[in-house]
Design a protein around this motif. Structure first.
Motif, PDB file in Angstrom:
ATOM      1  N   THR A 278       2.234  12.442   3.803  1.00 58.87           N
ATOM      2  CA  THR A 278       1.829  11.788   2.329  1.00 58.87           C
ATOM      3  C   THR A 278       0.500  10.991   2.475  1.00 58.87           C
ATOM      4  O   THR A 278       0.306  10.261   3.636  1.00 58.87           O
TER       5      THR A 278
ATOM      6  N   ILE B 238       3.007   4.517  -0.228  1.00 60.03           N
ATOM      7  CA  ILE B 238       4.408   5.087  -0.760  1.00 60.03           C
ATOM      8  C   ILE B 238       4.849   3.737  -1.672  1.00 60.03           C
ATOM      9  O   ILE B 238       5.334   3.678  -2.814  1.00 60.03           O
TER      10      ILE B 238
ATOM     11  N   ASP C  73       6.530 -11.164   7.956  1.00 60.60           N
ATOM     12  CA  ASP C  73       6.328 -10.074   9.222  1.00 60.60           C
ATOM     13  C   ASP C  73       7.861  -9.726   9.631  1.00 60.60           C
ATOM     14  O   ASP C  73       8.370 -10.413  10.349  1.00 60.60           O
TER      15      ASP C  73
ATOM     16  N   TYR D 293       8.449   6.185  16.770  1.00 60.56           N
ATOM     17  CA  TYR D 293       8.344   6.670  15.472  1.00 60.56           C
ATOM     18  C   TYR D 293       9.694   7.538  15.326  1.00 60.56           C
ATOM     19  O   TYR D 293      10.424   7.247  14.088  1.00 60.56           O
TER      20      TYR D 293
ATOM     21  N   ASP E 128       6.137  -8.207   1.894  1.00 58.80           N
ATOM     22  CA  ASP E 128       5.096  -7.481   2.862  1.00 58.80           C
ATOM     23  C   ASP E 128       4.423  -8.397   3.704  1.00 58.80           C
ATOM     24  O   ASP E 128       4.561  -9.482   3.464  1.00 58.80           O
TER      25      ASP E 128
ATOM     26  N   THR F 271       0.833  -1.091  -0.013  1.00 50.96           N
ATOM     27  CA  THR F 271      -0.048   0.089   0.006  1.00 50.96           C
ATOM     28  C   THR F 271       0.848   1.231  -0.034  1.00 50.96           C
ATOM     29  O   THR F 271       2.241   1.159   0.245  1.00 50.96           O
TER      30      THR F 271
ATOM     31  N   THR G 139      -1.489   8.702   2.453  1.00 48.64           N
ATOM     32  CA  THR G 139      -1.518   6.912   2.732  1.00 48.64           C
ATOM     33  C   THR G 139      -2.535   6.375   3.812  1.00 48.64           C
ATOM     34  O   THR G 139      -2.746   7.170   4.754  1.00 48.64           O
TER      35      THR G 139
HETATM   36  P1  NAD Z   1       1.389   2.307   4.541  1.00 49.95           P
HETATM   37  O1  NAD Z   1       0.945   1.683   5.861  1.00 49.95           O
HETATM   38  O2  NAD Z   1       0.406   2.552   3.284  1.00 49.95           O
HETATM   39  O3  NAD Z   1       2.446   1.473   3.871  1.00 49.95           O
HETATM   40  C1  NAD Z   1       3.510   0.663   4.775  1.00 49.95           C
HETATM   41  C2  NAD Z   1       3.676  -0.569   4.202  1.00 49.95           C
HETATM   42  O4  NAD Z   1       4.600  -1.337   5.274  1.00 49.95           O
HETATM   43  C3  NAD Z   1       2.342  -1.584   3.964  1.00 49.95           C
HETATM   44  O5  NAD Z   1       2.554  -2.106   2.555  1.00 49.95           O
HETATM   45  C4  NAD Z   1       2.366  -2.574   5.122  1.00 49.95           C
HETATM   46  O6  NAD Z   1       1.670  -3.635   4.552  1.00 49.95           O
HETATM   47  C5  NAD Z   1       3.779  -2.536   5.264  1.00 49.95           C
HETATM   48  N1  NAD Z   1       4.197  -3.396   6.766  1.00 49.95           N
HETATM   49  C6  NAD Z   1       3.719  -3.016   7.867  1.00 49.95           C
HETATM   50  N2  NAD Z   1       4.002  -3.650   8.841  1.00 49.95           N
HETATM   51  C7  NAD Z   1       4.929  -4.592   8.201  1.00 49.95           C
HETATM   52  C8  NAD Z   1       5.325  -5.920   8.674  1.00 49.95           C
HETATM   53  N3  NAD Z   1       5.253  -5.970  10.322  1.00 49.95           N
HETATM   54  N4  NAD Z   1       6.112  -6.551   7.990  1.00 49.95           N
HETATM   55  C9  NAD Z   1       6.071  -6.359   6.559  1.00 49.95           C
HETATM   56  N5  NAD Z   1       5.502  -5.435   5.995  1.00 49.95           N
HETATM   57  C10 NAD Z   1       4.734  -4.552   6.856  1.00 49.95           C
HETATM   58  O7  NAD Z   1       2.240   3.420   4.783  1.00 49.95           O
HETATM   59  P2  NAD Z   1       2.874   4.675   4.173  1.00 49.95           P
HETATM   60  O8  NAD Z   1       2.833   5.971   4.306  1.00 49.95           O
HETATM   61  O9  NAD Z   1       3.050   4.465   2.446  1.00 49.95           O
HETATM   62  O10 NAD Z   1       4.590   4.426   4.725  1.00 49.95           O
HETATM   63  C11 NAD Z   1       5.870   3.803   3.830  1.00 49.95           C
HETATM   64  C12 NAD Z   1       6.916   4.417   4.460  1.00 49.95           C
HETATM   65  O11 NAD Z   1       7.054   5.763   4.333  1.00 49.95           O
HETATM   66  C13 NAD Z   1       7.127   4.043   5.828  1.00 49.95           C
HETATM   67  O12 NAD Z   1       8.190   3.660   6.381  1.00 49.95           O
HETATM   68  C14 NAD Z   1       6.623   5.628   6.505  1.00 49.95           C
HETATM   69  O13 NAD Z   1       7.218   5.488   7.954  1.00 49.95           O
HETATM   70  C15 NAD Z   1       7.210   6.493   5.707  1.00 49.95           C
HETATM   71  N6  NAD Z   1       6.560   7.909   5.934  1.00 49.95           N
HETATM   72  C16 NAD Z   1       5.345   7.935   5.663  1.00 49.95           C
HETATM   73  C17 NAD Z   1       4.885   9.026   5.684  1.00 49.95           C
HETATM   74  C18 NAD Z   1       3.325   9.545   5.484  1.00 49.95           C
HETATM   75  O14 NAD Z   1       2.923  10.936   5.780  1.00 49.95           O
HETATM   76  N7  NAD Z   1       2.658   8.679   4.816  1.00 49.95           N
HETATM   77  C19 NAD Z   1       5.721  10.352   6.110  1.00 49.95           C
HETATM   78  C20 NAD Z   1       7.056   9.998   6.524  1.00 49.95           C
HETATM   79  C21 NAD Z   1       7.446   8.609   6.178  1.00 49.95           C
END
Ligand code: NAD
Length: 257
Positions: A188, A13, A41, A155, A32, A11, A190
């Protein structure tokens, strides 16, 4: 066709980045917790070992790219899992896959950190010693014992340590011929961000976190920069953290860079 391994591609990013990399000609092997070639996991040591084992078998010990997106937000009910996925879920894959990347063609890796990596600096990061020392139980105990601050500490602390871990590897990875960079997204759109906005503990402060560009980012705006960093146009970019944040880091910390 570059063979690239990605975590967190189900999902957000990661999904947008998978789409962009595929459009740029990469063949992707995804890891994932669901909806991926390798379902594992990353919050447990056993899951990370399984992911590594399956990844090396699938790529035949040779990879051209690695993009690590898997992460959990501060609203995650078990804050211990945040440090496990965000830090160990990235660093153990980096270290375990370097030999395979060294055998690749023009190999490159990008790790998704966060603008939050600069909210808690290394010398004041209570998780620094435990994370760098590989003491997962101790890092989990610190954040689980931090009460209402546990989510933010887990975090920001894990993302700060992750960016530091990448920067500390710039020397050895450069000598190994593998480029390694981080990106630091701002807010972002998401599922992770939506969960934070809906959480009464974090929603208001996330909603107030408006960058100079006046809007939150779309996942595709992260994916395009990550795809650039993975390609030949970024052949001299190494050990860098690229903020993709609509200007919020510059606004919050104009004199620190
Ligand atoms: P998201 O929840 O859409 O994606 C996270 C992904 O990680 C998912 O596909 C999820 O299934 C996977 N995941 C979670 N736990 C897991 C586990 N135990 N084992 C394997 N896979 C696992 O969120 P996102 O916002 O797309 O986040 C992607 C990255 O961007 C993350 O590292 C997040 O910290 C970082 N980020 C996001 C934002 C934001 O605002 N969305 C800002 C800064 C950084």
């Amino acid at each position: 066709m570059p063979l690239t391994l990605m975590s967190g591609c189900a999902t957000g990013i990661g999904a947008a980045t998978r789409q962009a990399l595929e459009a740029a000609g990469h063949q992707i092997i995804g890891i994932d917790i669901r909806d991926a070639e390798i379902v594992a996991d990353l919050s447990t040591s056993a899951g990370r070992q399984q992911a590594l084992h399956e990844a090396l078998a699938r790529c035949g010990g040779r990879l051209d790219g690695l993009v690590l997106c898997a992460g959990l937000g501060p609203q995650t009910p078990d804050v211990g899992k945040v440090v496990s996925v965000n830090y160990f879920g990235a660093v153990e894959l980096l270290d375990g896959l370097l030999p395979a990347l060294q055998r690749g063609t023009a190999p490159a890796a990008v790790v998704i950190s966060s603008v939050a990596s600069a909210h808690l600096l290394w010398d004041k990061n209570p998780l620094a010693q435990a994370l760098e020392g590989g003491d997962e139980a101790q890092a989990q105990a610190i954040v689980r014992g931090a009460g209402e601050h546990g989510g933010n500490l887990a975090y920001a602390g894990s993302k700060n340590a992750l960016t530091v871990a990448v920067r500390k590897r710039a020397g050895s990875w450069g000598q190994a011929g593998v480029r390694l960079n981080t990106v630091a997204p701002g807010a972002t759109e998401t599922p992770l961000l939506q969960a934070g906005l809906q959480d009464p503990r974090f929603g208001e402060s996330i909603a107030k976190f408006v960058p100079p560009l006046g809007r939150r980012a779309e996942p595709a705006e992260m994916a395009s920069v990550i795809t650039f960093l993975m390609g030949s146009g970024a052949s001299y970019v190494h050990g860098a953290q690229i903020c993709i944040d609509g200007g919020i880091d510059a606004q919050m910390r104009p004199t620190q860079f």
